[in-house]
Design an enzyme around this catalytic site. Structure first.
Site, PDB file in Angstrom:
ATOM      1  N   GLU A 253      49.467 -36.160 -53.225  1.00  0.00           N
ATOM      2  CA  GLU A 253      48.087 -36.585 -53.466  1.00  0.00           C
ATOM      3  C   GLU A 253      47.235 -35.860 -52.448  1.00  0.00           C
ATOM      4  OE1 GLU A 253      44.681 -37.864 -52.986  1.00  0.00           O
ATOM      5  OE2 GLU A 253      45.525 -39.699 -52.161  1.00  0.00           O
ATOM      6  N   CYS A 287      39.034 -38.555 -49.763  1.00  0.00           N
ATOM      7  CA  CYS A 287      39.338 -37.478 -50.708  1.00  0.00           C
ATOM      8  C   CYS A 287      38.655 -37.693 -52.053  1.00  0.00           C
ATOM      9  CB  CYS A 287      40.850 -37.342 -50.882  1.00  0.00           C
ATOM     10  SG  CYS A 287      41.670 -38.864 -51.408  1.00  0.00           S
TER      11      CYS A 287
END
Length: 487
Positions: A253, A287
């Site tokens: 991720e 993010c």
């Protein structure tokens, strides 16, 4: 002062190979808020050996799924009971504003509950009905653990990142070494305390604060079967290369540079109310932050003014204060990185709408930056293409919807994004065209039942719910010969 002078290895607090403790500094005023032991390669060897033995010879992989579910549900209950304490520790060590760390606690419960529900509904062992009625075999499919999992997480949201990995990994019957950032030694020590009380068998999990070199030693270890990583795309590429060379299972991720597409019919006040949460959460160190604002030329200056007003309305300061929305960056180098990008934006010719590279007045101590908005940004500029990881937003003009979709997809990343429109059905049509793993409409929060992860350079694999649980499972097929008896 919080002190963890031992390492949590295999479920036991153990003397570290290096007794020197790391000072954990407050990003707000650089004071020492705690001290903690840091893992070295020798500690990794010990943790992996214990995890290997616990998987190969221990009880956890063969524990009935219902019993594993009960243990992880107990962990979630223990965490909920200490939610305020967890939020305060993360604010102290990370500089994340208190509103954010507190607001994240119910989300951790929803995240865990989605995994627990998926584990309860999963057919861990099932016999398949053959497609050919004349087949003389039956196939039984088993879903089993992979083995020893190295879960490596970043510093920006430690409890969310850690629980997203260890809960499904443990539910599937794996053993786990959780490698955490030195900056999060205190909150992750608290997590280790919870893990020691929830009923996991000896050897099942370790929690190791360590630097990057020790992290690479862990993921390269021959007795690690699966790597689960959250962090930068650059680090993810390195981990993927290690996993490929050793044929380890891997999920990544990674970074993002997400676009919020403001359609011509969108409600500006609704957009302003949601923008601060979708674009500036966790001081911009997220993010999934929507840091590219795409606005139609017909309403461009209106949107620029709205973004400016939102950013200037947010208090920057001590993250412990109840009215602070944006706290400091986590470290001095991260502060400098964000300020350097602001300088880059000015050099590239973008219009500085508000903010700038100067440190906010009165906040010279600590790692603060001034929240910044750029307009007249071309999507090819570095400030539009590279992940800054701070409170810096860019507003980009588009000609029509096709152009908006093109700009949104013109990125190496594909993690998140948003669409704003008065017509939710039409917003959904645009969302279907955006190449990212998650798209929110009109500021909706991300759910935990559906999969979370990225397209393109934003990663491999998915987290949350059934898809996230499946990431930690191997499939085994057993075929059984049978004969039909005719009487």
């Amino acid at each position: 002062m919080i002190t963890y002078d031992k390492l949590f290895i295999g479920g036991t607090w153990t003397e570290p190979s290096n007794p020197e403790l790391l000072d954990v500094l407050s990003p707000h005023d650089e004071s020492v808020v705690g001290r903690a032991a840091q893992a070295q390669p020798a500690d990794v060897d010990r943790a992996v050996a214990i995890a290997r033995a616990a998987f190969d010879e221990g009880t956890w992989p063969n524990t009935p799924p219902a019993e594993r579910i009960a243990v992880l549900r107990r962990l979630n209950t223990l965490r909920e009971a200490r939610a305020e304490e967890i939020a305060a520790v993360i604010t102290a060590e990370n500089g994340s504003a208190g509103w954010f760390t507190r607001a994240g606690q119910p989300g951790l419960s929803r995240q865990a509950n989605a995994y627990l529900k998926a584990a309860e509904e999963l057919a861990w062992e099932e016999v398949l009905t053959p497609t050919d009625p004349a087949a003389t075999v039956r196939s039984m499919v088993r879903r089993e653990a992979i083995g020893v999992v190295a879960a490596v997480i970043p510093w920006n949201s430690p409890f969310s990142a850690s629980m997203a990995k260890i809960v499904p990994a443990l539910l599937a019957g794996n053993t786990v070494i959780l490698k955490v950032s030195p900056e999060n030694s205190l909150s992750m020590g608290l997590l280790a305390d919870l893990l020691s009380d929830c009923g996991l068998p000896e050897g099942t999990i370790s929690v190791l604060p360590a630097d990057r070199e020790t992290s690479e030693y862990l993921v390269s270890h021959r007795d690690v079967d699966k790597i689960a990583f959250t962090g930068s795309t650059r680090a993810g590429r390195r981990i993927a290369s290690i996993a490929g060379e050793q044929l380890k299972r891997v999920s990544l991720e990674l970074g993002g540079k997400s676009a919020a597409v403001f359609l011509p019919d969108a409600d500006l006040e609704e957009f302003k109310a949601g923008l601060k949460f979708s674009s500036l959460l966790n001081n911009g160190e997220a993010c999934i932050a929507h840091t590219r604002i795409l606005a139609p030329r017909s309403r461009y200056e209106e949107v620029v003014t709205a973004v400016k007003e939102v950013v200037e309305s947010l208090k920057v300061g001590d993250p412990r204060e109840p009215d602070t929305f944006i706290g400091p960056m986590i470290r001095r180098d991260q502060q400098q990185r964000v300020r350097d990008y602001i300088e880059i934006g000015i050099e590239e010719g973008a219009r500085l709408v508000t903010g700038g590279p100067e440190v906010p007045a009165g906040l010279e101590k600590g790692y603060y930056v001034t929240p910044t908005v750029f307009a007249d940004v071309d999507n090819s500029m570095r400030i539009a293409q590279e992940e800054i990881f701070g409170p810096v937003l860019v507003v980009i003009a588009y000609e029509d919807e096709d152009d908006a979709v093109r700009i949104a997809n013109d990125s190496e990343y594909g993690l998140s994004g948003g669409v704003w429109s008065a017509d939710e059905g039409h917003a959904l049509e645009i969302a279907r065209r955006i190449r990212t793993g998650t798209v929110t409409i009109n500021g909706a929060s991300i759910g935990f039942d559906g999969p979370f992860g990225g397209f393109k350079a934003s990663g491999l694999g998915r987290e949350y719910g059934f898809a996230g649980l499946n990431t930690y499972i191997e499939y085994k097929t057993v075929t059984i010969e049978y004969q039909t008896v005719i009487i």
